[in-house]
Design a protein around this motif. Structure first.
Motif, PDB file in Angstrom:
ATOM      1  N   ALA A   1       0.853  -1.189   0.000  1.00 16.46           N
ATOM      2  CA  ALA A   1       0.000   0.000   0.000  1.00 16.46           C
ATOM      3  C   ALA A   1       0.885   1.235   0.000  1.00 16.46           C
ATOM      4  O   ALA A   1       1.979   1.232   0.566  1.00 16.46           O
ATOM      5  CB  ALA A   1      -0.922  -0.007   1.218  1.00 16.46           C
ATOM      6  N   TYR A   2       0.402   2.272  -0.640  1.00 10.97           N
ATOM      7  CA  TYR A   2       1.141   3.520  -0.736  1.00 10.97           C
ATOM      8  C   TYR A   2       1.053   4.255   0.585  1.00 10.97           C
ATOM      9  O   TYR A   2      -0.028   4.532   1.095  1.00 10.97           O
ATOM     10  CB  TYR A   2       0.566   4.367  -1.867  1.00 10.97           C
ATOM     11  CG  TYR A   2       1.321   5.645  -2.147  1.00 10.97           C
ATOM     12  CD1 TYR A   2       2.626   5.609  -2.588  1.00 10.97           C
ATOM     13  CD2 TYR A   2       0.713   6.873  -1.977  1.00 10.97           C
ATOM     14  CE1 TYR A   2       3.319   6.764  -2.869  1.00 10.97           C
ATOM     15  CE2 TYR A   2       1.390   8.050  -2.258  1.00 10.97           C
ATOM     16  CZ  TYR A   2       2.701   7.992  -2.701  1.00 10.97           C
ATOM     17  OH  TYR A   2       3.385   9.147  -2.976  1.00 10.97           O
ATOM     18  N   GLY A   3       2.209   4.578   1.153  1.00  8.54           N
ATOM     19  CA  GLY A   3       2.252   5.250   2.449  1.00  8.54           C
ATOM     20  C   GLY A   3       2.194   6.753   2.346  1.00  8.54           C
ATOM     21  O   GLY A   3       1.650   7.417   3.216  1.00  8.54           O
ATOM     22  N   GLY A   4       2.749   7.312   1.287  1.00 12.90           N
ATOM     23  CA  GLY A   4       2.741   8.762   1.142  1.00 12.90           C
ATOM     24  C   GLY A   4       3.883   9.248   0.273  1.00 12.90           C
ATOM     25  O   GLY A   4       4.758   8.483  -0.121  1.00 12.90           O
ATOM     26  N   PRO A   5       3.884  10.550  -0.032  1.00 15.12           N
ATOM     27  CA  PRO A   5       4.864  11.104  -0.955  1.00 15.12           C
ATOM     28  C   PRO A   5       6.226  11.457  -0.335  1.00 15.12           C
ATOM     29  O   PRO A   5       7.141  11.834  -1.057  1.00 15.12           O
ATOM     30  CB  PRO A   5       4.170  12.376  -1.450  1.00 15.12           C
ATOM     31  CG  PRO A   5       3.333  12.808  -0.286  1.00 15.12           C
ATOM     32  CD  PRO A   5       2.866  11.541   0.358  1.00 15.12           C
ATOM     33  N   GLU A   6       6.357  11.318   0.979  1.00 16.74           N
ATOM     34  CA  GLU A   6       7.605  11.699   1.628  1.00 16.74           C
ATOM     35  C   GLU A   6       8.793  10.932   1.053  1.00 16.74           C
ATOM     36  O   GLU A   6       8.691   9.755   0.754  1.00 16.74           O
ATOM     37  CB  GLU A   6       7.528  11.430   3.148  1.00 16.74           C
ATOM     38  CG  GLU A   6       6.434  12.167   3.862  1.00 16.74           C
ATOM     39  CD  GLU A   6       5.091  11.438   3.836  1.00 16.74           C
ATOM     40  OE1 GLU A   6       4.165  11.968   4.441  1.00 16.74           O
ATOM     41  OE2 GLU A   6       4.967  10.375   3.220  1.00 16.74           O
ATOM     42  N   GLU A   7       9.918  11.637   0.926  1.00 15.20           N
ATOM     43  CA  GLU A   7      11.164  11.049   0.421  1.00 15.20           C
ATOM     44  C   GLU A   7      10.978  10.362  -0.928  1.00 15.20           C
ATOM     45  O   GLU A   7      11.549   9.313  -1.182  1.00 15.20           O
ATOM     46  CB  GLU A   7      11.750  10.054   1.440  1.00 15.20           C
ATOM     47  CG  GLU A   7      12.156  10.673   2.748  1.00 15.20           C
ATOM     48  CD  GLU A   7      13.321  11.643   2.617  1.00 15.20           C
ATOM     49  OE1 GLU A   7      14.221  11.411   1.792  1.00 15.20           O
ATOM     50  OE2 GLU A   7      13.326  12.639   3.351  1.00 15.20           O
ATOM     51  N   GLY A   8      10.147  10.915  -1.784  1.00 16.70           N
ATOM     52  CA  GLY A   8       9.957  10.354  -3.117  1.00 16.70           C
ATOM     53  C   GLY A   8       8.917   9.252  -3.179  1.00 16.70           C
ATOM     54  O   GLY A   8       8.782   8.591  -4.191  1.00 16.70           O
ATOM     55  N   GLY A   9       8.190   9.061  -2.113  1.00 16.55           N
ATOM     56  CA  GLY A   9       7.138   8.045  -2.065  1.00 16.55           C
ATOM     57  C   GLY A   9       7.600   6.809  -1.321  1.00 16.55           C
ATOM     58  O   GLY A   9       8.723   6.368  -1.478  1.00 16.55           O
ATOM     59  N   TRP A  10       6.746   6.269  -0.498  1.00 15.37           N
ATOM     60  CA  TRP A  10       7.089   5.060   0.247  1.00 15.37           C
ATOM     61  C   TRP A  10       5.883   4.136   0.327  1.00 15.37           C
ATOM     62  O   TRP A  10       4.738   4.553   0.211  1.00 15.37           O
ATOM     63  CB  TRP A  10       7.646   5.390   1.630  1.00 15.37           C
ATOM     64  CG  TRP A  10       6.683   6.096   2.537  1.00 15.37           C
ATOM     65  CD1 TRP A  10       6.368   7.430   2.524  1.00 15.37           C
ATOM     66  CD2 TRP A  10       5.912   5.523   3.586  1.00 15.37           C
ATOM     67  NE1 TRP A  10       5.451   7.710   3.495  1.00 15.37           N
ATOM     68  CE2 TRP A  10       5.145   6.559   4.167  1.00 15.37           C
ATOM     69  CE3 TRP A  10       5.785   4.244   4.094  1.00 15.37           C
ATOM     70  CZ2 TRP A  10       4.275   6.339   5.223  1.00 15.37           C
ATOM     71  CZ3 TRP A  10       4.906   4.031   5.145  1.00 15.37           C
ATOM     72  CH2 TRP A  10       4.180   5.074   5.703  1.00 15.37           C
TER      73      TRP A  10
END
Length: 98
Positions: free
Chosen positions: A17-26
């Motif tokens: 699952a996509y966690g978020g856009p931080e650091e280029g996406g995680w």
């Protein structure tokens, strides 16, 4: 007399699952309960059983796409161990980027 901890070995359909856009996406691993395999009275036996089940699942799933593939569409399973109860899904709360 204290209650004994039971260990549950269960099969989960694994996904990312996509966690978020931080650091280029995680991304993070997640899973949905598909079937309880067995209730085991001690942790060592539970982890041994899960390891054997996962070795078999690896052989059976050889031709399926990896969970990390952008074109993965489900269908990979893994045996996981939990204490006392097998959650309907994991993680129970969405992780936060820190």
């Amino acid at each position: 007399m204290p209650d004994r901890i039971r260990h549950i070995v269960a099969f989960y359909e694994i996904d990312r699952a996509y966690g978020g856009p931080e650091e280029g996406g995680w991304w993070y691993d997640c899973g949905e309960l598909r079937r309880v395999l067995r209730v085991v009275p001690n942790a060592d036996a539970a982890y041994d059983l899960a390891a054997r089940a996962n070795r078999l699942m690896d052989r059976l799933q050889r031709g399926k796409r990896d969970v990390g593939s952008v074109i993965y569409s489900g269908g990979r399973y893994s045996a996981c161990v939990f204490e006392d109860t097998a959650p309907r899904a994991f993680p129970e709360t969405v992780p936060r980027y820190e």
